[in-house]
Scaffold this motif. Structure first.
Motif, mmCIF file in Angstrom:
data_model
loop_
_atom_site.group_PDB
_atom_site.id
_atom_site.type_symbol
_atom_site.label_atom_id
_atom_site.label_comp_id
_atom_site.label_asym_id
_atom_site.label_seq_id
_atom_site.Cartn_x
_atom_site.Cartn_y
_atom_site.Cartn_z
ATOM 1 N N ASN A 147 30.871 -6.142 -20.648
ATOM 2 C CA ASN A 147 30.276 -7.368 -21.168
ATOM 3 C C ASN A 147 29.340 -7.937 -20.110
ATOM 4 O OD1 ASN A 147 30.031 -10.275 -21.649
ATOM 5 N ND2 ASN A 147 31.546 -9.960 -23.272
ATOM 6 N N LYS A 148 28.037 -7.846 -20.366
ATOM 7 C CA LYS A 148 27.021 -8.291 -19.402
ATOM 8 C C LYS A 148 27.154 -9.778 -19.084
ATOM 9 C CE LYS A 148 24.673 -4.360 -19.319
ATOM 10 N NZ LYS A 148 25.211 -3.341 -18.495
ATOM 11 N N ALA A 149 27.474 -10.600 -20.080
ATOM 12 C CA ALA A 149 27.629 -12.034 -19.842
ATOM 13 C C ALA A 149 28.791 -12.298 -18.887
ATOM 14 C CB ALA A 149 27.833 -12.780 -21.160
ATOM 15 N N VAL A 150 29.901 -11.589 -19.085
ATOM 16 C CA VAL A 150 31.056 -11.747 -18.197
ATOM 17 C C VAL A 150 30.699 -11.253 -16.794
ATOM 18 C CG1 VAL A 150 33.402 -10.955 -17.709
ATOM 19 C CG2 VAL A 150 32.784 -11.675 -20.028
ATOM 20 N N LEU A 151 30.062 -10.094 -16.704
ATOM 21 C CA LEU A 151 29.675 -9.556 -15.397
ATOM 22 C C LEU A 151 28.782 -10.541 -14.646
ATOM 23 C CD1 LEU A 151 29.015 -5.834 -16.380
ATOM 24 C CD2 LEU A 151 30.846 -6.689 -14.896
ATOM 25 N N ASN A 152 27.858 -11.163 -15.343
ATOM 26 C CA ASN A 152 26.976 -12.146 -14.722
ATOM 27 C C ASN A 152 27.761 -13.387 -14.295
ATOM 28 O OD1 ASN A 152 24.328 -13.088 -13.946
ATOM 29 N ND2 ASN A 152 24.490 -14.498 -15.676
ATOM 30 N N PHE A 153 28.671 -13.844 -15.132
ATOM 31 C CA PHE A 153 29.464 -15.046 -14.856
ATOM 32 C C PHE A 153 30.338 -14.877 -13.616
ATOM 33 C CE2 PHE A 153 33.228 -17.729 -15.356
ATOM 34 C CZ PHE A 153 32.657 -18.966 -15.662
ATOM 35 N N ALA A 187 34.224 -13.855 -25.468
ATOM 36 C CA ALA A 187 33.173 -14.209 -26.423
ATOM 37 C C ALA A 187 32.613 -15.611 -26.159
ATOM 38 C CB ALA A 187 33.717 -14.117 -27.848
ATOM 39 N N ASP A 188 33.330 -16.422 -25.398
ATOM 40 C CA ASP A 188 32.874 -17.779 -25.116
ATOM 41 C C ASP A 188 32.047 -17.874 -23.847
ATOM 42 O OD1 ASP A 188 34.085 -18.724 -27.413
ATOM 43 O OD2 ASP A 188 35.951 -19.249 -26.378
ATOM 44 N N ILE A 189 31.815 -16.749 -23.174
ATOM 45 C CA ILE A 189 30.977 -16.727 -21.988
ATOM 46 C C ILE A 189 29.537 -16.536 -22.446
ATOM 47 C CG2 ILE A 189 30.429 -15.542 -19.819
ATOM 48 C CD1 ILE A 189 33.138 -16.892 -19.712
ATOM 49 N N ASP A 190 28.673 -17.482 -22.083
ATOM 50 C CA ASP A 190 27.276 -17.405 -22.482
ATOM 51 C C ASP A 190 26.512 -16.479 -21.561
ATOM 52 O OD1 ASP A 190 27.577 -19.231 -24.578
ATOM 53 O OD2 ASP A 190 27.290 -20.929 -23.221
ATOM 54 N N VAL A 191 25.490 -15.836 -22.126
ATOM 55 C CA VAL A 191 24.642 -14.923 -21.345
ATOM 56 C C VAL A 191 23.858 -15.698 -20.310
ATOM 57 C CG1 VAL A 191 22.739 -13.281 -21.465
ATOM 58 C CG2 VAL A 191 24.457 -13.328 -23.269
#
Length: 133
Positions: free
Chosen positions: A23-29, A129-133
């Motif tokens: 999950n790219k958004a999670v990885l970024n977060f 799913a609640d982590i924004d990009v």
């Protein structure tokens, strides 16, 4: 911040199908935080790949889910995790919804075994799913 993360979200091939849920958004977060990757199902001794599982009437009918969740919780507590980011709808890691147990793809409100243990032990869990990009 120390964050427990479902290992599949980080790209580890531990999903029931043998793949992952990178999950790219999670990885970024999480990129600037200390990560504690866990897969409760693998910690419970389940193989990769494995048969899919769902919660039926609030219970996963496999002892490995409970023992793996307990092992993952022990890791989270030992590592003094501040929070967790978990895979959506998983019978282990679902934070606010899970599959209904009919293997039809229907989603119902509920939480996975590991997510419930985290909540019961005061560790806040966030649905991936609640982590924004």
């Amino acid at each position: 911040m120390r964050i427990v993360v479902s290992a599949c979200l980080l790209g580890e091939n531990c999903k029931y199908s043998g793949g992952n849920n990178e999950n790219k958004a999670v990885l970024n977060f999480v990129k600037d935080h200390e990560l504690i990757p866990v897969c409760p199902e693998v910690l419970g001794g389940l193989p990769v790949p494995r048969m899919p599982a769902e919660i039926v009437n609030g219970v996963v009918r496999c002892r490995a889910f409970r023992s793996g969740a307990a092992k993952a919780l022990t890791i989270a507590l030992k590592e003094k995790a501040d929070m967790a980011i978990l895979q959506s709808r998983s019978p282990s890691c679902g934070v606010k919804a899970v599959y209904d147990g009919t293997f039809s793809g229907k989603i119902i409100p509920g939480e996975g075994v590991f997510a419930a243990l985290l909540r019961e032990n005061g560790i806040r869990a966030i649905d991936a799913a609640d982590i924004d990009v």
